[in-house]
Design a protein around this motif. Structure first.
Motif, PDB file in Angstrom:
ATOM      1  N   LYS A 110     -14.015   5.333  -2.415  1.00 49.56           N
ATOM      2  CA  LYS A 110     -15.179   4.478  -2.697  1.00 49.56           C
ATOM      3  C   LYS A 110     -15.639   4.793  -4.105  1.00 49.56           C
ATOM      4  O   LYS A 110     -15.701   5.960  -4.482  1.00 49.56           O
ATOM      5  N   LYS A 118     -18.624   4.009  -7.188  1.00 44.57           N
ATOM      6  CA  LYS A 118     -19.990   3.545  -7.414  1.00 44.57           C
ATOM      7  C   LYS A 118     -19.947   2.555  -8.567  1.00 44.57           C
ATOM      8  O   LYS A 118     -19.263   2.798  -9.576  1.00 44.57           O
ATOM      9  N   ASP A 122     -19.681   0.551  -4.104  1.00 42.65           N
ATOM     10  CA  ASP A 122     -21.071   0.700  -3.651  1.00 42.65           C
ATOM     11  C   ASP A 122     -22.007   0.557  -4.850  1.00 42.65           C
ATOM     12  O   ASP A 122     -21.914   1.313  -5.821  1.00 42.65           O
ATOM     13  N   ASN A 154     -25.481   0.510  -4.548  1.00 45.52           N
ATOM     14  CA  ASN A 154     -26.795   1.091  -4.268  1.00 45.52           C
ATOM     15  C   ASN A 154     -27.949   0.170  -4.692  1.00 45.52           C
ATOM     16  O   ASN A 154     -28.967   0.618  -5.233  1.00 45.52           O
ATOM     17  N   LEU A 176     -24.081  13.595   0.761  1.00 46.06           N
ATOM     18  CA  LEU A 176     -23.649  14.844   0.121  1.00 46.06           C
ATOM     19  C   LEU A 176     -24.236  16.038   0.862  1.00 46.06           C
ATOM     20  O   LEU A 176     -24.731  16.991   0.256  1.00 46.06           O
ATOM     21  N   TYR A 187     -17.658  18.887  -2.324  1.00 44.92           N
ATOM     22  CA  TYR A 187     -19.084  18.912  -2.639  1.00 44.92           C
ATOM     23  C   TYR A 187     -19.559  20.230  -3.257  1.00 44.92           C
ATOM     24  O   TYR A 187     -20.251  20.231  -4.264  1.00 44.92           O
TER      25      TYR A 187
END
Ligand code: OSB
Ligand code: MG
Length: 369
Positions: free
Chosen positions: A161, A163, A188, A190, A292, A322
């Motif tokens: 994915k 952003k 994505d 947002n 996250l 992460y």
């Protein structure tokens, strides 16, 4: 029995790599670990409210206040132990879903531990392994992003994915598609675009995206329905879906064809079940989004993603994606390419490491009846 103590830890953990969305760039994560104690057992929950009110109106500080001053006192004054009872009682307080979910998750973990069952068995999950994708943030340049994607692919991730935002969308998808014509790819936004940009967004139809997530701001279910009519790419809603009622409105209105489920955003597992069951009856698949989370919150998400209608790869990556040092042992890893095995010990099935929690704690509250 009754809960004899609840502990709240206000945490900060640095990311292995900055994470940038259309909201901006961040280098670390603040969140709250909720621990409920009953008769020698500990239930763990994670509250995903972020430092700034960018993704939702909650912040780590507002959630701290709501937990400490309202939700924990509610549990003590009513003698609540069951997560379903907490869900019902907490309805008297409006909004603040991430705060509610943090405590409800801790009660679910405790309940499963008392029964000696992994959470997914308690939830009626149907799989022991879930499909794991990875969410790649906005980078300084397209070559940087292509490198990052290559890295994730070499680690075994099969669904990526990205952003997007104005100025970081069409050319980026184009470059990825040139290099990887068959990659499972989704984008994505947002909520950064406005309905005036519908024709611009339609260009994304050329890239065979699995879905386009949250193009418009959260409240605009109507404009999402208009965009979905014009686009062949399935729309997926994240920030818009804060409850069963908003999920129902979105599907009835045709605002999306897929729903991203985040337990924090909707206020707990009871609400997740209501949304999940409705989507299943409606014939719409869901998947588990991420915030996250530390290994504690992510372990919770693994169990949730075993429910039958989770039909798309989830934003549930390995610990190493992460954090340098996740809060749990063993860390979450890919069990085979594109998959993570669901822990099968009691409750969340992973062991939080106390000194790592201590080390990342900025403040702490021990609350008693
Ligand atoms: O929109 O899905 C999102 C992280 C923070 C806030 C919003 C989002 C995200 C992610 C992270 O995409 C996904 C993950 O946890 O792996
Ligand atoms: Mg999203």
């Amino acid at each position: 029995m009754a809960i004899d103590r609840i502990e709240l830890n206000f945490m900060r953990l640095p990311y292995v790599h900055f994470f940038e969305t259309s909201f901006g760039r961040s280098y670390d994560r603040t969140f709250i670990i909720v621990r409920v104690y009953e008769d020698g057992l500990i239930g763990y929950g994670e509250c995903v409210a972020e430092e700034k009110p960018l993704y939702s109106g909650e912040t780590t500080e507002t959630a701290w206040h709501i937990l400490k001053d309202f939700l924990v006192p509610l549990v003590f004054s009513r003698g609540i132990v069951e997560p379903e009872d907490f869900y019902s009682a907490a309805k008297i307080f409006k909004e603040n879903r991430m705060a509610k979910a943090g405590l409800e998750l801790a009660l679910w973990d405790l309940k499963a531990k008392k029964l000696g069952l992994p959470l997914y068995k308690l939830y009626g999950g149907i799989r022991e392994e879930i499909a794991a994708g990875v969410s790649a943030g906005i980078e300084d340049s397209i070559p940087d992003l292509l490198n990052m994607i290559e890295n994730y692919r070499s680690q075994g991730y099969e669904r990526i994915k990205i952003k997007i935002k104005p100025g970081w969308d069409i050319e980026v998808c184009q470059a990825i598609r040139e290099k990887y014509p068959e990659l499972l790819l989704q984008a994505d936004a947002n909520g950064i675009y406005s309905p005036e940009e519908a024709d611009h967004l339609r260009q994304l139809d050329a890239f065979k995206l699995l879905m386009l997530e949250q193009p418009y701001p959260p409240f605009d279910l109507w404009e999402h329905s208009q965009l979905q009519k014009k686009m062949s790419t399935p729309l997926c809603l994240d920030e818009s879906i804060i409850s069963y009622e908003t999920a129902k409105a979105a599907l009835e209105m045709g605002s999306c064809r897929i729903i991203n489920i985040k337990v924090g955003r909707v206020g707990g597992v009871v609400e997740v079940r209501k949304i999940h069951d409705y989507c299943q009856r409606y014939g719409v698949g869901v998947w588990c989004g991420g915030m996250l989370e530390s290994g504690i919150g992510r372990a919770h998400n693994l169990h949730i993603a075993t429910l039958p209608d989770f039909k798309y790869p989830n934003d549930l990556s390995a610990s190493a994606r992460y954090y340098q040092e996740d809060l749990i042992e063993p860390p979450i890893v890919l069990s085979r390419p594109g998959h993570v095995r669901v822990p099968d010990g009691p409750g969340i099935g992973v062991n939080p490491v106390e000194d790592r929690i201590e080390k990342a704690t900025l403040k702490k509250e021990v609350l008693k009846p």
